[in-house]
Write a protein that holds these residues in place. Structure first.
Motif, PDB file in Angstrom:
ATOM      1  N   LEU A   1      -5.750   8.903  -3.943  1.00 32.47           N
ATOM      2  CA  LEU A   1      -5.689   9.247  -2.527  1.00 32.47           C
ATOM      3  C   LEU A   1      -5.113   8.088  -1.716  1.00 32.47           C
ATOM      4  O   LEU A   1      -4.320   8.294  -0.788  1.00 32.47           O
ATOM      5  N   GLU A   2      -5.501   6.858  -2.077  1.00 30.83           N
ATOM      6  CA  GLU A   2      -4.988   5.690  -1.355  1.00 30.83           C
ATOM      7  C   GLU A   2      -3.468   5.577  -1.503  1.00 30.83           C
ATOM      8  O   GLU A   2      -2.764   5.160  -0.584  1.00 30.83           O
ATOM      9  N   THR A   3      -2.970   5.933  -2.696  1.00 31.15           N
ATOM     10  CA  THR A   3      -1.530   5.878  -2.915  1.00 31.15           C
ATOM     11  C   THR A   3      -0.812   6.906  -2.057  1.00 31.15           C
ATOM     12  O   THR A   3       0.254   6.631  -1.488  1.00 31.15           O
ATOM     13  N   LEU A   4      -1.392   8.103  -1.949  1.00 32.28           N
ATOM     14  CA  LEU A   4      -0.794   9.124  -1.090  1.00 32.28           C
ATOM     15  C   LEU A   4      -0.777   8.669   0.370  1.00 32.28           C
ATOM     16  O   LEU A   4       0.220   8.863   1.079  1.00 32.28           O
ATOM     17  N   VAL A   5      -1.879   8.066   0.818  1.00 31.30           N
ATOM     18  CA  VAL A   5      -1.921   7.550   2.186  1.00 31.30           C
ATOM     19  C   VAL A   5      -0.828   6.516   2.403  1.00 31.30           C
ATOM     20  O   VAL A   5      -0.116   6.526   3.412  1.00 31.30           O
ATOM     21  N   ASP A   6      -0.656   5.621   1.410  1.00 28.00           N
ATOM     22  CA  ASP A   6       0.367   4.573   1.519  1.00 28.00           C
ATOM     23  C   ASP A   6       1.765   5.174   1.556  1.00 28.00           C
ATOM     24  O   ASP A   6       2.632   4.711   2.304  1.00 28.00           O
ATOM     25  N   ARG A   7       2.009   6.213   0.762  1.00 30.84           N
ATOM     26  CA  ARG A   7       3.338   6.816   0.730  1.00 30.84           C
ATOM     27  C   ARG A   7       3.654   7.572   2.014  1.00 30.84           C
ATOM     28  O   ARG A   7       4.813   7.654   2.424  1.00 30.84           O
ATOM     29  N   VAL A   8       2.637   8.101   2.656  1.00 25.83           N
ATOM     30  CA  VAL A   8       2.866   8.868   3.877  1.00 25.83           C
ATOM     31  C   VAL A   8       2.965   7.966   5.105  1.00 25.83           C
ATOM     32  O   VAL A   8       3.856   8.122   5.938  1.00 25.83           O
ATOM     33  N   TRP A   9       2.057   6.983   5.227  1.00 29.59           N
ATOM     34  CA  TRP A   9       1.991   6.165   6.445  1.00 29.59           C
ATOM     35  C   TRP A   9       2.332   4.691   6.218  1.00 29.59           C
ATOM     36  O   TRP A   9       2.394   3.941   7.191  1.00 29.59           O
ATOM     37  N   GLY A  10       2.520   4.258   4.998  1.00 24.78           N
ATOM     38  CA  GLY A  10       2.821   2.858   4.756  1.00 24.78           C
ATOM     39  C   GLY A  10       1.615   1.984   5.028  1.00 24.78           C
ATOM     40  O   GLY A  10       0.476   2.346   4.723  1.00 24.78           O
ATOM     41  N   HIS A  11       1.873   0.831   5.620  1.00 25.90           N
ATOM     42  CA  HIS A  11       0.798  -0.135   5.863  1.00 25.90           C
ATOM     43  C   HIS A  11       0.094   0.073   7.207  1.00 25.90           C
ATOM     44  O   HIS A  11      -0.736  -0.749   7.598  1.00 25.90           O
ATOM     45  N   ASP A  12       0.434   1.161   7.893  1.00 22.96           N
ATOM     46  CA  ASP A  12      -0.171   1.386   9.205  1.00 22.96           C
ATOM     47  C   ASP A  12      -0.701   2.820   9.311  1.00 22.96           C
ATOM     48  O   ASP A  12      -0.244   3.611  10.150  1.00 22.96           O
ATOM     49  N   PRO A  13      -1.682   3.187   8.472  1.00 25.12           N
ATOM     50  CA  PRO A  13      -2.204   4.555   8.518  1.00 25.12           C
ATOM     51  C   PRO A  13      -3.093   4.755   9.738  1.00 25.12           C
ATOM     52  O   PRO A  13      -3.716   3.811  10.232  1.00 25.12           O
ATOM     53  N   PRO A  14      -3.195   5.972  10.229  1.00 21.52           N
ATOM     54  CA  PRO A  14      -4.089   6.237  11.367  1.00 21.52           C
ATOM     55  C   PRO A  14      -5.546   6.213  10.916  1.00 21.52           C
ATOM     56  O   PRO A  14      -5.859   6.259   9.723  1.00 21.52           O
ATOM     57  N   ALA A  15      -6.445   6.167  11.878  1.00 24.71           N
ATOM     58  CA  ALA A  15      -7.871   6.120  11.554  1.00 24.71           C
ATOM     59  C   ALA A  15      -8.327   7.386  10.844  1.00 24.71           C
ATOM     60  O   ALA A  15      -9.240   7.366  10.018  1.00 24.71           O
TER      61      ALA A  15
ATOM     62  N   ASP B   1      11.112  -1.330 -18.895  1.00 26.81           N
ATOM     63  CA  ASP B   1      11.111  -0.147 -18.026  1.00 26.81           C
ATOM     64  C   ASP B   1       9.822   0.648 -18.184  1.00 26.81           C
ATOM     65  O   ASP B   1       9.293   1.185 -17.207  1.00 26.81           O
ATOM     66  N   ALA B   2       9.292   0.716 -19.420  1.00 27.66           N
ATOM     67  CA  ALA B   2       8.033   1.434 -19.632  1.00 27.66           C
ATOM     68  C   ALA B   2       6.864   0.682 -19.002  1.00 27.66           C
ATOM     69  O   ALA B   2       5.958   1.297 -18.427  1.00 27.66           O
ATOM     70  N   VAL B   3       6.886  -0.646 -19.107  1.00 30.95           N
ATOM     71  CA  VAL B   3       5.817  -1.449 -18.515  1.00 30.95           C
ATOM     72  C   VAL B   3       5.810  -1.283 -16.998  1.00 30.95           C
ATOM     73  O   VAL B   3       4.749  -1.109 -16.385  1.00 30.95           O
ATOM     74  N   VAL B   4       6.989  -1.333 -16.381  1.00 31.45           N
ATOM     75  CA  VAL B   4       7.071  -1.157 -14.929  1.00 31.45           C
ATOM     76  C   VAL B   4       6.567   0.226 -14.537  1.00 31.45           C
ATOM     77  O   VAL B   4       5.823   0.378 -13.559  1.00 31.45           O
ATOM     78  N   TRP B   5       6.968   1.228 -15.310  1.00 33.10           N
ATOM     79  CA  TRP B   5       6.516   2.594 -15.006  1.00 33.10           C
ATOM     80  C   TRP B   5       5.000   2.683 -15.107  1.00 33.10           C
ATOM     81  O   TRP B   5       4.343   3.258 -14.233  1.00 33.10           O
ATOM     82  N   ASN B   6       4.433   2.121 -16.185  1.00 34.35           N
ATOM     83  CA  ASN B   6       2.974   2.145 -16.342  1.00 34.35           C
ATOM     84  C   ASN B   6       2.288   1.411 -15.192  1.00 34.35           C
ATOM     85  O   ASN B   6       1.259   1.854 -14.681  1.00 34.35           O
ATOM     86  N   TYR B   7       2.868   0.278 -14.803  1.00 30.42           N
ATOM     87  CA  TYR B   7       2.269  -0.515 -13.713  1.00 30.42           C
ATOM     88  C   TYR B   7       2.268   0.294 -12.416  1.00 30.42           C
ATOM     89  O   TYR B   7       1.235   0.400 -11.746  1.00 30.42           O
ATOM     90  N   GLU B   8       3.405   0.842 -12.056  1.00 33.47           N
ATOM     91  CA  GLU B   8       3.511   1.541 -10.772  1.00 33.47           C
ATOM     92  C   GLU B   8       2.671   2.816 -10.723  1.00 33.47           C
ATOM     93  O   GLU B   8       2.308   3.273  -9.646  1.00 33.47           O
ATOM     94  N   HIS B   9       2.383   3.389 -11.898  1.00 35.62           N
ATOM     95  CA  HIS B   9       1.611   4.631 -11.922  1.00 35.62           C
ATOM     96  C   HIS B   9       0.127   4.386 -12.191  1.00 35.62           C
ATOM     97  O   HIS B   9      -0.609   5.318 -12.489  1.00 35.62           O
ATOM     98  N   THR B  10      -0.288   3.146 -12.062  1.00 34.95           N
ATOM     99  CA  THR B  10      -1.720   2.841 -12.133  1.00 34.95           C
ATOM    100  C   THR B  10      -2.366   3.230 -10.802  1.00 34.95           C
ATOM    101  O   THR B  10      -1.889   2.823  -9.742  1.00 34.95           O
ATOM    102  N   PRO B  11      -3.396   4.034 -10.819  1.00 34.08           N
ATOM    103  CA  PRO B  11      -4.017   4.477  -9.565  1.00 34.08           C
ATOM    104  C   PRO B  11      -4.438   3.300  -8.684  1.00 34.08           C
ATOM    105  O   PRO B  11      -5.006   2.315  -9.162  1.00 34.08           O
ATOM    106  N   GLY B  12      -4.129   3.422  -7.397  1.00 34.66           N
ATOM    107  CA  GLY B  12      -4.543   2.415  -6.431  1.00 34.66           C
ATOM    108  C   GLY B  12      -3.691   1.169  -6.413  1.00 34.66           C
ATOM    109  O   GLY B  12      -4.030   0.203  -5.713  1.00 34.66           O
ATOM    110  N   VAL B  13      -2.569   1.147  -7.142  1.00 31.49           N
ATOM    111  CA  VAL B  13      -1.716  -0.042  -7.217  1.00 31.49           C
ATOM    112  C   VAL B  13      -0.415   0.235  -6.483  1.00 31.49           C
ATOM    113  O   VAL B  13       0.186   1.296  -6.643  1.00 31.49           O
ATOM    114  N   THR B  14       0.021  -0.726  -5.686  1.00 30.37           N
ATOM    115  CA  THR B  14       1.292  -0.594  -4.979  1.00 30.37           C
ATOM    116  C   THR B  14       2.380  -1.321  -5.745  1.00 30.37           C
ATOM    117  O   THR B  14       2.117  -2.256  -6.497  1.00 30.37           O
TER     118      THR B  14
END
Length: 539
Positions: A42-56, A488-501
């Motif tokens: 959920l945090e990743t979705l929030v980050d993708r939608v609002w970036g570093h400035d999500p609403p309350a 490339d696989a390591v980067v993919w695994n890293y970026e798809h770790t839940p809660g990681v930017t």
């Protein structure tokens, strides 16, 4: 049923277009589609939608978007029952269950990857790449804002540029310059700094007997590079120009039976790199990580350059590209005597590097700052790039001399300078060092399964990709792996770790997540059951 991301976001069912909602809802839908079949926190979705400035009230709003997307997915149900896509909430996040073939972005990627299959001839490669390019309807994720959408767009454009160049080169090799001349100019207008695209267009004009247009095209490109990047055309573009002038060996469009038969291409410096980059790229004894495809002509991003380097088909082949990792020494020089001379010269060079270059290059981080302040904006970074390259070369020399500790120290110094260069001049510093970084990663046991040129492009792009940050993290920690680890696989695994930017600097890379990404790669690639990271490292 069709989910479209390569243009305005569309969902089509039984010939009709469904309502995809507001731009915010479209970002949520796109995020689920891009990572189809994988949980997104959920945090990743929030980050993708609002970036570093999500609403309350970000979470309640997001829940509302997800609820409406569920309703949208229910409209995709087949007449006989069952939905083409469904969303599920798990402990790790939300998962969109969908056949990737229903998403144009995933179909595009699959087709481009398929084009690199060594079993394909140029005719089949042209057909596959044309199908991939035909999926584009405009700017990917058109109308969506935010850093995440921008990163997805940048990645899509890099892949499209690769596909366009490979398609044009295959058409040219098949002796069909007219098709290249009719379609490439529009693509070149979208990617005005992509030298490989201009190379094949100028070659096609020359092959069609339109020398004046070919020369004019070269002049336009040369002026554009000078005005926008302050640099001259690269090695391959210059060679093509000399061919048009009649001062170089002819480059015929029917040379498909020669070594140039594959999509993935060679190591090629980016625009802005100093002339010595081409010399580094052409060194015959450079160690190549397994998985490197070495044909001529694939792009490495905007302004890519292509030093001449060819792959030799395997014995008994019909011109199909060599499998990943194949490297025939005969491709360097067929004369064994000349090879021995080159080997001797290289050993002398390594001795000079160990005894002379390293003492002169160590401790250069403070020199970099001083020179950058004392010189003008272009000269300081250029000198620093040369010194960082010397450090990487010294580390290579130490490696070959069996001096592992000195090699590690030299690499760490080089990485520190790389960090400085990214701060001072990211557009030139990172691309210029990408070839040296790739060799250093190869010595550390880091491999890759994407085209070599694509990886070079990503390593030279610290602003939009995590590859430079994760590569610096691996090299600075001195890790050396016993079995090949695919970057490339390591980067993919890293970026798809839940809660990681996605990281952009070394400080952003979480060591625990990086180790877990490497372990996952070794399990999936090599079938190992190792659970302790240290067991993957050389003593």
């Amino acid at each position: 049923m069709d989910f479209r991301l390569l243009g305005e976001i569309e969902v089509r069912s039984e010939g009709r277009s469904l309502d995809v909602g507001t731009p915010r809802q479209q970002v949520v839908l796109a995020a689920l589609l891009v990572d189809a079949r994988r949980p997104i926190a959920l945090e990743t979705l929030v980050d993708r939608v609002w970036g570093h400035d999500p609403p309350a009230n970000a979470r309640p709003v997001l829940y509302a978007h997800l609820s409406r997307i569920r309703g949208l997915l229910r409209q995709t149900a087949a007449p006989g029952g069952g939905a083409a896509a469904r969303m599920e909430r798990r402990h790790a996040g939300y998962v969109l269950h969908i056949d990737p073939e229903l998403v144009d972005l995933h179909r595009f990627r699959r087709l481009v990857e398929r084009s690199a299959d060594r079993r394909y001839d140029d005719e089949a490669r042209v057909a596959v790449l044309a199908e991939a390019l035909g999926l584009w309807r405009g700017e990917p994720l058109a109308g969506l804002s935010g850093a995440w959408a921008a990163r997805v767009r940048a990645s899509c454009h890099r892949r499209r540029l690769d596909a366009a160049v490979w398609w044009a080169q295959a058409e040219f090799r098949l002796g069909r310059p007219a098709g290249v001349i009719s379609l490439v100019p529009d693509l070149a207008a979208e990617y005005p700094l992509a030298e490989p695209l201009e190379c094949v267009l100028i070659q096609a004009l020359h092959a069609a007997g339109r020398e004046a247009e070919a020369l004019d095209r070269y002049g336009v490109v040369r002026r554009r590079l000078a005005e926008e990047l302050g640099t001259d055309p690269g090695a391959e573009l210059t060679a093509v120009y000399r061919t048009v002038l009649g001062k170089g060996p002819p480059r015929t469009p029917g040379a498909a039976a020669a070594p140039r038969t594959t999509g993935p291409g060679p190591l090629r410096p980016w625009a802005g790199a100093s002339p010595s980059d081409s010399e580094v790229a052409r060194r015959p004894a450079d160690p190549l990580p397994a998985g490197a495809a070495e044909s001529v002509g694939a792009p490495s991003g905007a302004g890519a350059r292509a030093p001449a380097r060819t792959a030799v088909p395997r014995p008994g082949s019909t011109g199909a590209p060599s499998p990943p990792g194949h490297h025939d020494g005969a491709a360097t020089d067929p004369a064994s005597g000349r090879s021995r001379v080159r080997t001797t010269r290289r050993r002398v060079l390594l001795a000079v590097l160990v005894t002379v270059v390293l003492p002169a290059a160590t401790g250069t981080a403070h020199v970099l700052r001083r020179e950058a302040g004392e010189r003008d904006g272009s000269d300081g970074p250029r000198v620093s790039v040369a010194r960082a390259r010397e450090l990487f070369a010294a580390a290579e020399a130490f490696d070959e001399a069996g001096r592992a500790r000195d090699a590690r120290a030299a690499v760490m110094d080089a990485v520190r300078m790389w960090d400085e260069l990214i701060v001072l001049d990211p557009d030139r510093g990172a691309p210029a060092l990408a070839p040296a970084v790739l060799r250093a990663l190869g010595r550390a046991g880091v491999d890759f399964s994407v085209p070599r040129t694509a990886l070079l492009g990503w390593l030279g792009n610290p602003v939009h990709t995590p590859y430079p940050a994760i590569s610096r993290a691996i090299l600075s920690r001195g890790w050396r792996f016993t079995a090949p680890v695919h970057l490339d696989a390591v980067v993919w695994n890293y970026e798809h770790t839940p809660g990681v930017t996605s990281p952009r600097g070394v400080a952003d890379v979480r060591t625990d997540v990086l180790k877990a990404a490497v372990l996952e790669n070794t399990r999936t690639r090599h079938g190992t059951r190792v659970t302790e990271f240290d067991r993957l490292l050389r003593p």
